[in-house]
Design a protein around this motif. Structure first.
Motif, PDB file in Angstrom:
ATOM      1  N   ASN A 173       0.876  -1.177   0.000  1.00 45.25           N
ATOM      2  CA  ASN A 173       0.000   0.000   0.000  1.00 45.25           C
ATOM      3  C   ASN A 173       0.907   1.219   0.000  1.00 45.25           C
ATOM      4  OD1 ASN A 173      -2.233  -1.640   2.287  1.00 45.25           O
ATOM      5  ND2 ASN A 173      -2.563  -1.371   0.108  1.00 45.25           N
ATOM      6  N   THR A 174       0.989   1.935  -1.141  1.00 43.64           N
ATOM      7  CA  THR A 174       1.875   3.085  -1.193  1.00 43.64           C
ATOM      8  C   THR A 174       1.450   4.153  -0.195  1.00 43.64           C
ATOM      9  OG1 THR A 174       0.600   4.094  -3.008  1.00 43.64           O
ATOM     10  CG2 THR A 174       2.517   2.720  -3.611  1.00 43.64           C
ATOM     11  N   HIS A 175       0.151   4.222   0.082  1.00 45.10           N
ATOM     12  CA  HIS A 175      -0.391   5.061   1.145  1.00 45.10           C
ATOM     13  C   HIS A 175      -1.803   4.565   1.426  1.00 45.10           C
ATOM     14  CE1 HIS A 175      -1.689   6.996  -2.579  1.00 45.10           C
ATOM     15  NE2 HIS A 175      -2.578   7.712  -1.916  1.00 45.10           N
ATOM     16  N   LEU A 176      -2.459   5.148   2.410  1.00 44.93           N
ATOM     17  CA  LEU A 176      -3.721   4.569   2.875  1.00 44.93           C
ATOM     18  C   LEU A 176      -4.946   5.378   2.473  1.00 44.93           C
ATOM     19  CD1 LEU A 176      -2.803   3.178   6.421  1.00 44.93           C
ATOM     20  CD2 LEU A 176      -2.515   2.146   4.154  1.00 44.93           C
ATOM     21  N   HIS A 177      -4.940   5.938   1.278  1.00 42.80           N
ATOM     22  CA  HIS A 177      -6.129   6.595   0.762  1.00 42.80           C
ATOM     23  C   HIS A 177      -7.148   5.572   0.255  1.00 42.80           C
ATOM     24  CE1 HIS A 177      -4.680  11.032   0.159  1.00 42.80           C
ATOM     25  NE2 HIS A 177      -5.209  10.817   1.343  1.00 42.80           N
TER      26      HIS A 177
ATOM     27  N   HIS B  10      -1.585   7.914  11.275  1.00 44.35           N
ATOM     28  CA  HIS B  10      -2.415   9.070  10.936  1.00 44.35           C
ATOM     29  C   HIS B  10      -3.859   8.669  10.639  1.00 44.35           C
ATOM     30  CE1 HIS B  10      -3.376  13.056   9.326  1.00 44.35           C
ATOM     31  NE2 HIS B  10      -3.939  12.448   8.294  1.00 44.35           N
ATOM     32  N   PHE B  11      -4.026   7.601   9.858  1.00 43.85           N
ATOM     33  CA  PHE B  11      -5.370   7.212   9.419  1.00 43.85           C
ATOM     34  C   PHE B  11      -6.018   6.184  10.343  1.00 43.85           C
ATOM     35  CE2 PHE B  11      -3.504   8.688   5.346  1.00 43.85           C
ATOM     36  CZ  PHE B  11      -4.428   9.682   5.071  1.00 43.85           C
ATOM     37  N   GLY B  12      -5.279   5.716  11.344  1.00 43.72           N
ATOM     38  CA  GLY B  12      -5.820   4.747  12.278  1.00 43.72           C
ATOM     39  C   GLY B  12      -6.447   5.396  13.491  1.00 43.72           C
ATOM     40  N   PRO B  13      -6.883   4.583  14.447  1.00 43.62           N
ATOM     41  CA  PRO B  13      -7.579   5.130  15.629  1.00 43.62           C
ATOM     42  C   PRO B  13      -6.702   6.055  16.464  1.00 43.62           C
ATOM     43  CG  PRO B  13      -7.145   2.765  15.856  1.00 43.62           C
ATOM     44  CD  PRO B  13      -6.860   3.112  14.446  1.00 43.62           C
ATOM     45  N   ASP B  14      -5.384   5.801  16.511  1.00 47.29           N
ATOM     46  CA  ASP B  14      -4.507   6.667  17.300  1.00 47.29           C
ATOM     47  C   ASP B  14      -4.425   8.078  16.714  1.00 47.29           C
ATOM     48  OD1 ASP B  14      -3.995   4.616  19.053  1.00 47.29           O
ATOM     49  OD2 ASP B  14      -2.125   4.004  18.085  1.00 47.29           O
ATOM     50  N   GLY B  15      -4.644   8.195  15.408  1.00 48.39           N
ATOM     51  CA  GLY B  15      -4.650   9.497  14.748  1.00 48.39           C
ATOM     52  C   GLY B  15      -6.051   9.995  14.473  1.00 48.39           C
ATOM     53  N   MET B  16      -7.032   9.405  15.172  1.00 41.00           N
ATOM     54  CA  MET B  16      -8.450   9.776  15.004  1.00 41.00           C
ATOM     55  C   MET B  16      -8.873   9.615  13.546  1.00 41.00           C
ATOM     56  SD  MET B  16      -8.676  13.105  17.532  1.00 41.00           S
ATOM     57  CE  MET B  16     -10.448  13.246  17.273  1.00 41.00           C
ATOM     58  N   TYR B  17      -8.402   8.526  12.937  1.00 44.65           N
ATOM     59  CA  TYR B  17      -8.783   8.168  11.567  1.00 44.65           C
ATOM     60  C   TYR B  17      -8.560   9.318  10.580  1.00 44.65           C
ATOM     61  CZ  TYR B  17     -10.891   4.220  13.994  1.00 44.65           C
ATOM     62  OH  TYR B  17     -11.091   3.115  14.789  1.00 44.65           O
ATOM     63  N   GLY B  18      -7.416   9.983  10.738  1.00 44.62           N
ATOM     64  CA  GLY B  18      -7.070  11.079   9.841  1.00 44.62           C
ATOM     65  C   GLY B  18      -7.658  12.406  10.254  1.00 44.62           C
TER      66      GLY B  18
ATOM     67  N   ILE C 177     -12.938   3.373   6.068  1.00 47.25           N
ATOM     68  CA  ILE C 177     -11.843   2.870   5.231  1.00 47.25           C
ATOM     69  C   ILE C 177     -10.857   2.068   6.062  1.00 47.25           C
ATOM     70  CG2 ILE C 177      -9.853   3.569   3.825  1.00 47.25           C
ATOM     71  CD1 ILE C 177     -11.618   6.084   3.071  1.00 47.25           C
ATOM     72  N   TYR C 178     -10.454   2.631   7.194  1.00 48.83           N
ATOM     73  CA  TYR C 178      -9.464   1.930   8.013  1.00 48.83           C
ATOM     74  C   TYR C 178     -10.052   0.639   8.589  1.00 48.83           C
ATOM     75  CZ  TYR C 178      -5.541   1.188  11.143  1.00 48.83           C
ATOM     76  OH  TYR C 178      -4.432   0.642  11.776  1.00 48.83           O
ATOM     77  N   GLU C 179     -11.286   0.701   9.057  1.00 47.62           N
ATOM     78  CA  GLU C 179     -11.849  -0.456   9.745  1.00 47.62           C
ATOM     79  C   GLU C 179     -12.187  -1.606   8.803  1.00 47.62           C
ATOM     80  OE1 GLU C 179     -11.866  -1.058  12.845  1.00 47.62           O
ATOM     81  OE2 GLU C 179     -11.115   0.910  13.452  1.00 47.62           O
ATOM     82  N   ASP C 180     -12.503  -1.324   7.531  1.00 48.30           N
ATOM     83  CA  ASP C 180     -12.817  -2.460   6.648  1.00 48.30           C
ATOM     84  C   ASP C 180     -11.648  -2.862   5.748  1.00 48.30           C
ATOM     85  OD1 ASP C 180     -12.968  -0.918   4.186  1.00 48.30           O
ATOM     86  OD2 ASP C 180     -15.067  -0.477   4.538  1.00 48.30           O
ATOM     87  N   SER C 181     -10.613  -2.015   5.630  1.00 44.71           N
ATOM     88  CA  SER C 181      -9.556  -2.317   4.676  1.00 44.71           C
ATOM     89  C   SER C 181      -8.163  -2.435   5.280  1.00 44.71           C
ATOM     90  CB  SER C 181      -9.512  -1.235   3.579  1.00 44.71           C
ATOM     91  OG  SER C 181     -10.718  -1.211   2.846  1.00 44.71           O
ATOM     92  N   VAL C 182      -7.972  -1.927   6.485  1.00 45.25           N
ATOM     93  CA  VAL C 182      -6.642  -1.974   7.112  1.00 45.25           C
ATOM     94  C   VAL C 182      -6.665  -2.744   8.431  1.00 45.25           C
ATOM     95  CG1 VAL C 182      -4.687  -0.608   7.944  1.00 45.25           C
ATOM     96  CG2 VAL C 182      -6.048   0.226   6.015  1.00 45.25           C
TER      97      VAL C 182
END
Length: 304
Positions: free
Chosen positions: A120-124, A157-165, A175-180
């Motif tokens: 994953n080059t990034h998490l968009h 950044h995009f996870g729960p610690d970063g408040m999902y972005g 996006i994070y919860e179903d794909s990461v």
């Protein structure tokens, strides 16, 4: 416009397979690359249209695609698209998108169990959706034997610690919860930072700006070189005007600096530049220095 296709190219000892799920006119130019000057589109219309620009509607022509690399006896995927049937109410073009990555990969001779590495080059939204599939009401890894290489800065950044972005991406939690998150639960996620060597031919490097953890994948085999740049570029116009960001770039100044650095190295080392979303026959370009900036040549004659 649906236009699924598979194209192949050999670079040194690495086979590169371009798997296109979809390509066609997508969004108006100002919606994605608003910083580009209008004149540059008209001045280059002879080659931007129809593969990269639809002049009548002023829409970008883009592709949703995955790059498959067969290297050192392993199969590596670069980005996984939007996915199928995802809840994306804040992103209307992708809400319930009916992608068919697995079907497209099957046409290329790639079975889910044969994939060894997913990059994953990034998490968009349009780079992680195919990471998972639904099974019995749950999201599970689509590639059961693969390591998923995830940039640590984006994972934070995009996870729960970063408040999902923190609102930087519509539908960030979904996006994070179903794909990461399912990749982490399955124990298949490898978080990396700085650089990560996949094998003797393939190396991931941080390229922040578009997102905190944006990365590029460098290929070096024999005398051939390539760099898979993710969303560093959305349009060839950004090679002509490299100080122009996309509207999705989170750190504008850093994104410009990274784009210039990657393009300079690509020109100097003769790396083939392979963006995530370039449409057309090849989806990749050769970049050279010229006129105080950069020039580019599409590679339709090289095999793709």
């Amino acid at each position: 416009m649906m236009n699924e296709s598979v194209h192949r190219l050999v670079l040194g000892d690495v086979e590169v397979i371009r798997v296109v799920e979809w390509q066609g006119p997508f969004v108006p130019v100002p919606d994605l690359v608003a910083e580009t000057a209008g004149e540059v589109w008209k001045d280059n219309a002879d080659w931007l249209a129809p593969d990269h620009w639809e002049p009548d509607t002023d829409r970008l022509v883009l592709a949703l695609q995955t790059w498959v690399l067969r290297s050192g006896g392993r199969t590596v995927l670069v980005d996984t698209g939007v996915g199928k049937g995802r809840e994306r109410p804040g992103s209307p073009p992708f809400h319930h998108w009916q992608g068919d990555l697995l079907g497209c990969l099957a046409k290329a001779g790639v079975r889910p169990r044969d994939v060894d590495v997913v990059v994953n080059t990034h998490l968009h939204i349009d780079h992680v959706g195919g990471n998972t599939v639904e099974a019995d009401g749950e999201w599970i890894p689509a590639f059961p034997n693969a390591q998923y290489l995830i940039p640590a800065a984006d994972d934070f950044h995009f996870g729960p610690d970063g408040m999902y972005g923190n609102g930087s991406q519509a539908d960030g939690r979904l996006i994070y919860e179903d794909s990461v998150a399912p990749i982490h639960r399955a124990g298949q996620a490898v978080r990396w930072d700085g650089s990560h060597r996949i094998d003797e031919h393939l190396t991931l490097e941080s390229a922040p700006g578009h997102t905190p953890g944006s990365s590029v994948l460098r290929l070096a085999s024999g005398g051939d070189r390539a760099v898979f740049v993710g969303d560093l570029l959305h349009s060839p116009v950004q090679i002509l005007q490299p100080c122009c960001n996309s509207t999705a770039c989170l750190d504008s100044e850093q994104a410009v600096a990274t784009r210039l650095r990657i393009l300079q190295r690509a020109a100097d080392q003769r790396e083939l530049v392979v963006p995530a979303h370039f449409a057309g026959a090849a989806g990749a370009v050769e970049v050279r220095r010229g006129g105080g900036g950069f020039t580019l040549t599409e590679i339709s004659g090289r095999g793709l």
